[in-house]
Motif scaffolding. Structure first.
Motif, short mmCIF file in Angstrom:
data_model
loop_
_atom_site.label_atom_id
_atom_site.label_comp_id
_atom_site.label_asym_id
_atom_site.label_seq_id
_atom_site.Cartn_x
_atom_site.Cartn_y
_atom_site.Cartn_z
N ALA A 1 -2.22 13.41 1.96
CA ALA A 1 -1.67 13.13 0.63
C ALA A 1 -0.36 12.37 0.70
CB ALA A 1 -1.48 14.43 -0.13
N GLY A 2 0.09 12.00 1.90
CA GLY A 2 1.32 11.23 2.03
C GLY A 2 1.17 9.81 1.52
N ASP A 3 2.26 9.24 1.02
CA ASP A 3 2.17 7.87 0.48
C ASP A 3 2.07 6.82 1.58
OD1 ASP A 3 4.76 8.07 1.42
OD2 ASP A 3 5.70 7.21 -0.36
N ARG A 4 2.15 7.23 2.86
CA ARG A 4 1.97 6.32 3.99
C ARG A 4 0.80 6.78 4.86
NH1 ARG A 4 7.03 3.40 5.41
NH2 ARG A 4 8.52 3.76 3.70
N ALA A 5 -0.12 7.54 4.27
CA ALA A 5 -1.21 8.14 5.05
C ALA A 5 -2.08 7.10 5.74
CB ALA A 5 -2.06 9.04 4.16
N THR A 6 -2.21 5.92 5.15
CA THR A 6 -3.05 4.88 5.76
C THR A 6 -2.31 4.10 6.84
OG1 THR A 6 -2.45 3.31 4.02
CG2 THR A 6 -4.44 4.65 3.67
N ASN A 7 -1.01 4.27 6.92
CA ASN A 7 -0.23 3.54 7.92
C ASN A 7 0.97 4.38 8.37
OD1 ASN A 7 0.53 1.37 9.57
ND2 ASN A 7 1.83 0.48 7.98
N PRO A 8 0.71 5.53 9.00
CA PRO A 8 1.81 6.42 9.40
C PRO A 8 2.65 5.82 10.54
CG PRO A 8 -0.25 7.20 10.30
CD PRO A 8 -0.60 6.05 9.39
N ASP A 9 3.88 6.29 10.64
CA ASP A 9 4.75 5.86 11.73
C ASP A 9 5.60 7.04 12.18
OD1 ASP A 9 6.96 6.13 9.95
OD2 ASP A 9 6.76 4.06 9.28
N ASN A 10 6.52 6.79 13.12
CA ASN A 10 7.34 7.87 13.65
C ASN A 10 8.72 7.93 13.03
OD1 ASN A 10 5.78 9.36 15.68
ND2 ASN A 10 5.54 7.35 16.62
N VAL A 11 8.85 7.37 11.84
CA VAL A 11 10.08 7.49 11.05
C VAL A 11 9.80 8.33 9.81
CG1 VAL A 11 11.85 6.26 9.76
CG2 VAL A 11 10.94 5.29 11.89
N TYR A 12 8.76 7.95 9.05
CA TYR A 12 8.38 8.67 7.84
C TYR A 12 7.15 9.56 8.08
CZ TYR A 12 11.36 5.45 5.13
OH TYR A 12 12.42 4.73 4.62
N GLY A 13 6.50 9.44 9.21
CA GLY A 13 5.25 10.15 9.42
C GLY A 13 4.20 9.66 8.44
N GLY B 1 4.50 10.14 5.33
CA GLY B 1 5.21 9.82 4.10
C GLY B 1 5.45 11.01 3.20
N ILE B 2 5.52 10.74 1.90
CA ILE B 2 5.81 11.75 0.88
C ILE B 2 4.49 12.23 0.28
CG2 ILE B 2 7.09 12.27 -1.22
CD1 ILE B 2 8.67 9.63 -0.69
N PRO B 3 4.09 13.47 0.53
CA PRO B 3 2.86 13.97 -0.11
C PRO B 3 3.15 14.43 -1.53
CG PRO B 3 3.80 15.66 1.29
CD PRO B 3 4.70 14.46 1.42
N SER B 4 2.12 14.54 -2.33
CA SER B 4 2.30 15.05 -3.69
C SER B 4 1.12 15.91 -4.08
CB SER B 4 2.46 13.90 -4.69
OG SER B 4 1.22 13.28 -4.96
N PHE B 5 1.38 16.88 -4.94
CA PHE B 5 0.34 17.78 -5.39
C PHE B 5 -0.76 17.02 -6.13
CE2 PHE B 5 -1.47 21.10 -8.18
CZ PHE B 5 -1.80 22.03 -7.22
N GLY B 6 -0.36 16.07 -6.95
CA GLY B 6 -1.33 15.27 -7.69
C GLY B 6 -2.26 14.50 -6.78
N ARG B 7 -1.71 13.94 -5.68
CA ARG B 7 -2.53 13.17 -4.75
C ARG B 7 -3.49 14.08 -3.99
NH1 ARG B 7 1.43 10.85 -2.14
NH2 ARG B 7 1.79 9.35 -3.80
#
Length: 502
Positions: A388-400, A402-408
């Motif tokens: 559910a992270g906003d970078r789930a399709t392109n994770p990295d070692n800074v944000y991982g 990304g920011i997950p959300s309950f809605g997602r």
């Protein structure tokens, strides 16, 4: 630490686990199909008694690593090392740190708080609250340095008055009270469970376990304190453990520092303990660290949700620790850890920085997801958060991820459900009692309109309902006998059924 060769002489067996695991702990294992093994059996009392007979001070035990924490001098250590049932000993602190310290005087002040809605909205916790998910029925462990003024702050009065502090224990000072003059834990707990004026934590209606494991001076013993705390919480049936602590360098005894190569997800004592805890079906949320370099232990574990820190503008904080592996992304996810609003031990609201505070933000979200989807395993919940992270399709070692959300998370779960499923089923039908409506998981988190229509086509009743796994099925009372038509309207269609009530 003294480690034993086996568990010979233990009065317990895996054939009778109810003698050493709570009903809640057994239910978690059964749900996740986790086999009870010898690792779960308490240590041999014969070996412990053998140490006591030698005049050794024995404090805490670990069944997962099969050992005990003791205090002894070098001469005693030589004797203990040569005992036939001892495999090894490890120095984890200097001098005699387990002597009790006097409590520092608390200074209660009236609380002044402010809303945490903006930092919660980033994770969709506001939506979670709109759905009525505040942590009811969940057991959350918070492991930290101490919880000064816990009993005197309005922010936590609801927890104490409603008897939702299952237990507390200070493993540093060997006593039940965790109001020990240290207050990092107080601030962390407020982000998860406070409910004062217009400040509301992520899941203020959860039940809590509070453990003090961090000491003013940094020694390896703190990692074993975490192990002891995790085992105790596991036996109590804990669902989630939040830890805003980490270990890498900076030990008072530099020989205990970890190299970067040792932060490999399986070497550090606390990481090994965390991996065992995760194998028992516990969800672990941990601060990534504030060094700006490699994450600390146990955040290096692939079984731990390591949380980095971002500012309100969603940009990474310079101090937020990072990962190095190309296939295990650390941190896993991020949340606000810059100017995070919290309640201090003096009852005032403050905006403070650190992954120590982004981790409990994430714990609030994790708890809401666990509550909404109780049938999911701990591993599945971790994957849901990452996906559910906003970078789930392109994770990295800074944000991982990304920011997950309950809605997602809701949308992801809907997408995974079958596209051609009906909205609900109704049973028993015909019925002489209440009617149960079971909703397809595709519609979890969606606002549905439910209409009860009489045989003449007139609307008898209408209401709105948001289904989740924890609210499935819905019990519907039909007070009068007769024929009804039950219509459920979603965003994508309608399902209607004829219902007969005797």
């Amino acid at each position: 630490m003294v480690f034993f060769i086996d568990k010979a002489g233990s009065p317990y067996s895996i054939q009778a686990p109810e003698e050493f695991l709570s009903e809640r702990a057994l239910a978690r294992r059964a749900k996740e199909q986790i086999v009870i093994t010898e690792e779960d059996i308490p240590i041999s009392p014969n070996y412990t008694q053998g140490l006591i007979d030698l005049g050794i001070e024995v404090y805490y035990s670990t069944k997962w690593m099969n050992g005990v924490l003791v205090q002894m001098d070098q001469n005693e250590a030589v004797v203990v090392q040569n005992l036939p049932y001892v495999t090894s000993i490890e120095k984890v602190a200097a001098n005699a740190p387990l002597q009790q310290r006097a409590l520092k005087r608390a200074e209660p002040l009236p609380g002044q708080t402010n809303a945490a809605i903006d930092q919660q909205r980033m994770l969709g916790i506001d939506l979670m609250h709109e759905y009525g998910l505040y942590g009811e029925g969940l057991l959350i462990g918070v492991f930290d340095d101490g919880f000064t003024n816990l009993s005197q702050l309005e922010a936590f009065r609801h927890i104490l008055e409603e008897d939702r502090l299952l237990y507390s224990f200070d493993f540093v000072n060997n006593r039940e009270s965790v109001e020990n003059g240290e207050d990092h834990g107080t601030r962390v707990l407020s982000i998860i469970g406070a409910n004062q004026f217009n400040y509301k934590g992520g899941v203020p209606n959860a039940t809590f376990i509070l453990s003090a494991t961090e000491a003013p001076q940094e020694y390896r013993v703190e990692e074993y304190n975490w192990l002891f705390a995790a085992e105790k919480a596991d036996s109590a049936g804990v669902d989630i453990i939040n830890t805003s602590l980490g270990y890498k360098t900076g030990f008072t005894d530099p020989s205990m520092n970890y190299t970067n190569a040792q932060l490999d997800g399986e070497t550090a004592v606390i990481t090994r303990a965390a991996n065992i805890a995760a194998s028992k079906g516990i969800i672990l949320v941990n601060s990534a660290g504030n060094s700006g370099s490699l994450v600390s232990a146990p955040a290096d574990s692939p079984n731990v949700l390591a949380v980095g820190a971002i500012a309100a503008d969603s940009l990474i904080a310079s101090f937020s620790s990072k990962g190095t592996s190309s296939n295990v992304f650390k941190p896993d996810v991020v949340a606000q850890g810059v100017s995070t609003l919290l309640i201090t031990s003096q009852g005032s609201m403050a905006a403070q920085n650190g992954t120590s505070f982004s981790a409990p933000m994430m714990t609030g979200l994790v708890a809401g997801v666990r509550q909404a989807y109780p049938g999911k395993t701990a591993a599945e919940i971790r994957d849901m958060i990452r996906a559910a992270g906003d970078r789930a399709t392109n994770p990295d070692n800074v944000y991982g991820y990304g920011i997950p959300s309950f809605g997602r998370i809701i949308e992801n779960e809907r997408t995974l459900a079958a596209a051609n499923s009906v909205i609900y089923s109704a049973y028993p039908n015909p019925t002489a009692d209440d009617l149960l409506l079971r909703f397809d998981e595709k519609y979890f988190g969606e606002l549905l309109t439910i209409q009860i229509i009489n045989p003449n086509g007139r609307l008898k009743n209408q209401f709105e309902f948001v289904p989740f796994e924890s609210r499935n099925p819905l019990k519907l009372e039909l007070n009068e006998s007769g024929i009804y038509f039950l219509r459920v309207i979603s965003n994508s269609g309608t399902t209607s059924r004829k219902i007969i009530k005797y």
